[in-house]
Motif scaffolding. Structure first.
Motif, PDB file in Angstrom:
ATOM      1  N   ALA A 249       0.812  -1.216   0.000  1.00 40.73           N
ATOM      2  CA  ALA A 249       0.000   0.000   0.000  1.00 40.73           C
ATOM      3  C   ALA A 249       0.846   1.267   0.000  1.00 40.73           C
ATOM      4  CB  ALA A 249      -0.925  -0.005   1.217  1.00 40.73           C
ATOM      5  N   GLY A 250       2.168   1.112   0.086  1.00 35.19           N
ATOM      6  CA  GLY A 250       3.055   2.274   0.065  1.00 35.19           C
ATOM      7  C   GLY A 250       3.018   3.096   1.340  1.00 35.19           C
ATOM      8  N   MET A 251       2.720   2.459   2.468  1.00 35.46           N
ATOM      9  CA  MET A 251       2.649   3.153   3.755  1.00 35.46           C
ATOM     10  C   MET A 251       3.872   2.846   4.597  1.00 35.46           C
ATOM     11  SD  MET A 251      -1.210   2.715   5.217  1.00 35.46           S
ATOM     12  CE  MET A 251      -2.639   2.862   4.164  1.00 35.46           C
ATOM     13  N   ASP A 252       4.300   3.829   5.381  1.00 37.58           N
ATOM     14  CA  ASP A 252       5.302   3.530   6.389  1.00 37.58           C
ATOM     15  C   ASP A 252       4.581   3.207   7.687  1.00 37.58           C
ATOM     16  OD1 ASP A 252       4.458   5.970   7.464  1.00 37.58           O
ATOM     17  OD2 ASP A 252       6.229   7.064   6.802  1.00 37.58           O
ATOM     18  N   ARG A 253       5.325   2.772   8.683  1.00 41.83           N
ATOM     19  CA  ARG A 253       4.702   2.360   9.940  1.00 41.83           C
ATOM     20  C   ARG A 253       4.009   3.510  10.650  1.00 41.83           C
ATOM     21  NH1 ARG A 253       9.830  -1.407  11.741  1.00 41.83           N
ATOM     22  NH2 ARG A 253       9.085  -3.374  10.783  1.00 41.83           N
ATOM     23  N   GLU A 254       4.558   4.676  10.522  1.00 43.44           N
ATOM     24  CA  GLU A 254       3.958   5.829  11.184  1.00 43.44           C
ATOM     25  C   GLU A 254       2.575   6.128  10.620  1.00 43.44           C
ATOM     26  OE1 GLU A 254       5.017  10.491  12.268  1.00 43.44           O
ATOM     27  OE2 GLU A 254       6.443   9.251  11.164  1.00 43.44           O
ATOM     28  N   GLU A 255       2.437   6.055   9.278  1.00 44.69           N
ATOM     29  CA  GLU A 255       1.145   6.319   8.651  1.00 44.69           C
ATOM     30  C   GLU A 255       0.117   5.264   9.039  1.00 44.69           C
ATOM     31  OE1 GLU A 255      -1.947   7.775   6.197  1.00 44.69           O
ATOM     32  OE2 GLU A 255      -0.198   8.655   7.191  1.00 44.69           O
ATOM     33  N   LEU A 256       0.515   3.986   8.996  1.00 43.17           N
ATOM     34  CA  LEU A 256      -0.418   2.929   9.391  1.00 43.17           C
ATOM     35  C   LEU A 256      -0.807   3.083  10.849  1.00 43.17           C
ATOM     36  CD1 LEU A 256      -1.987   0.364   8.782  1.00 43.17           C
ATOM     37  CD2 LEU A 256       0.076  -0.967   9.291  1.00 43.17           C
ATOM     38  N   GLY A 257       0.176   3.409  11.683  1.00 37.34           N
ATOM     39  CA  GLY A 257      -0.115   3.608  13.092  1.00 37.34           C
ATOM     40  C   GLY A 257      -1.091   4.753  13.318  1.00 37.34           C
TER      41      GLY A 257
ATOM     42  N   TYR B 213      -2.207   3.776  16.733  1.00 35.91           N
ATOM     43  CA  TYR B 213      -1.051   3.239  17.443  1.00 35.91           C
ATOM     44  C   TYR B 213       0.212   3.994  17.016  1.00 35.91           C
ATOM     45  CZ  TYR B 213      -3.945  -0.824  18.640  1.00 35.91           C
ATOM     46  OH  TYR B 213      -4.930  -1.647  19.124  1.00 35.91           O
ATOM     47  N   SER B 214       1.263   3.851  17.809  1.00 37.82           N
ATOM     48  CA  SER B 214       2.548   4.436  17.458  1.00 37.82           C
ATOM     49  C   SER B 214       3.237   3.569  16.404  1.00 37.82           C
ATOM     50  CB  SER B 214       3.445   4.550  18.693  1.00 37.82           C
ATOM     51  OG  SER B 214       3.799   3.252  19.160  1.00 37.82           O
ATOM     52  N   ALA B 215       4.231   4.140  15.739  1.00 35.79           N
ATOM     53  CA  ALA B 215       5.008   3.375  14.763  1.00 35.79           C
ATOM     54  C   ALA B 215       5.717   2.211  15.448  1.00 35.79           C
ATOM     55  CB  ALA B 215       6.013   4.284  14.064  1.00 35.79           C
ATOM     56  N   ALA B 216       6.141   2.424  16.698  1.00 39.15           N
ATOM     57  CA  ALA B 216       6.829   1.364  17.444  1.00 39.15           C
ATOM     58  C   ALA B 216       5.894   0.186  17.705  1.00 39.15           C
ATOM     59  CB  ALA B 216       7.371   1.915  18.759  1.00 39.15           C
TER      60      ALA B 216
END
Length: 289
Positions: A44-52, A57-60
């Motif tokens: 989907a071209g997302m980084d963890r921060e965006e999904l979080g 939720y946080s990226a962590a």
């Protein structure tokens, strides 16, 4: 644990310091789920921060989900399926991932709680997990020796809170809890935690499908001297007995044993304070704090 097994193992309430996902099978499920989330996120071209951000939720935390170090709650799986346009792929994992959050020796009981038409429990050491506040849970888990790591504590708190959905489930199950007076007097986690727990018990006792009773220490007769136990009646009428003490547990499927335990619970119920007097007893304890 299947419904046809009677298998003595460690109990869920023991909260031992084993692997976070309890065994290799569960670890494999959670790891595979995490890898699926990561693959869909990258697609989907997302980084963890965006999904979080989209899931709350946080990226962590997203990293913990993807790496199989933390188990997401069912609602997070549903939301992730929508956000990542997974077309139900993540939802397929939901039941297996939810089961993996419990140690294998408690998974059978966790499933029975979901199917319960009636659940009765007698407790002698700590407040029943279905009635615990989050602060009380954390107080108990913090006392474990050897100590539990923070992620294991978070997982166990999440799992225990999820079990409390039983109170709002439809059709509404009948729930009865009897606990020894000594359970209420322990200040696990401190006085403020004890106060919050007692207040929570009063609130829960007001529910129409919940009956809460106290066995006072001055009672000269107690049919529960052999220790705590839980009896669950499933919607098909079959009864199960669950016993947990000292790092061992047993899910008993023999109808005779479950029936005897149910009868014994009836005697304990008659010996304990009635629900109204039990509420007054808890109010008295609160006044002493």
């Amino acid at each position: 644990m299947t419904e046809n097994e009677t298998n003595p193992k460690h109990g869920e309430g023991a909260d031992d310091s084993g692997p976070r996902t309890a065994d290799k099978s569960a670890q494999g499920v959670v790891a595979a789920f995490g890898q699926t989330v990561k693959t869909l996120r990258l697609r989907a071209g997302m980084d963890r921060e965006e999904l979080g951000r989209r899931l709350g939720y946080s990226a962590a935390t997203i990293a913990s989900f993807e790496q199989g170090r933390r188990i997401p709650p069912p609602r997070a799986i549903d939301r992730a399926d929508e956000v990542l346009d997974a077309a139900g792929l993540l939802k397929v994992w939901k039941e297996e991932v939810e089961r993996a959050q419990y140690p294998p020796y408690f998974q059978g009981m966790a499933q029975l709680e979901k199917q319960a038409m009636e659940l009765v429990s007698y407790d002698t050491h700590v407040v029943n997990g279905l009635l615990q506040t989050e602060a009380y849970m954390r107080g108990l888990l913090d006392m474990r020796r050897p100590p539990l790591d923070p992620e294991t504590i978070e997982q166990r708190v999440t799992a225990r809170l999820a079990r409390q959905d039983i109170f709002d489930r439809r059709p509404t199950p009948l729930l009865s809890f009897i606990m020894d007076e000594s359970v209420l007097r322990h200040r696990y986690g401190g006085e403020s935690v004890q106060r919050g727990q007692l207040e929570h018990l009063l609130l829960m006792s007001e529910r129409r499908n919940v009956e809460l009773q106290i066995m006072p220490t001055v009672c000269e007769d107690n049919a529960g001297v052999n220790g705590p136990f839980t009896v669950v009646m499933r919607r098909d009428g079959k009864m199960f007995l669950y016993v947990e003490a000292q790092a061992t547990s047993k899910l008993e499927t023999d109808p005779e044993q479950a029936g005897l335990a149910s009868a014994r619970y009836g005697i304990i119920r008659a010996q304990a304070l009635d629900p109204r007097k039990s509420q007054e007893f808890i109010e008295k304890l609160l006044g002493e704090l």
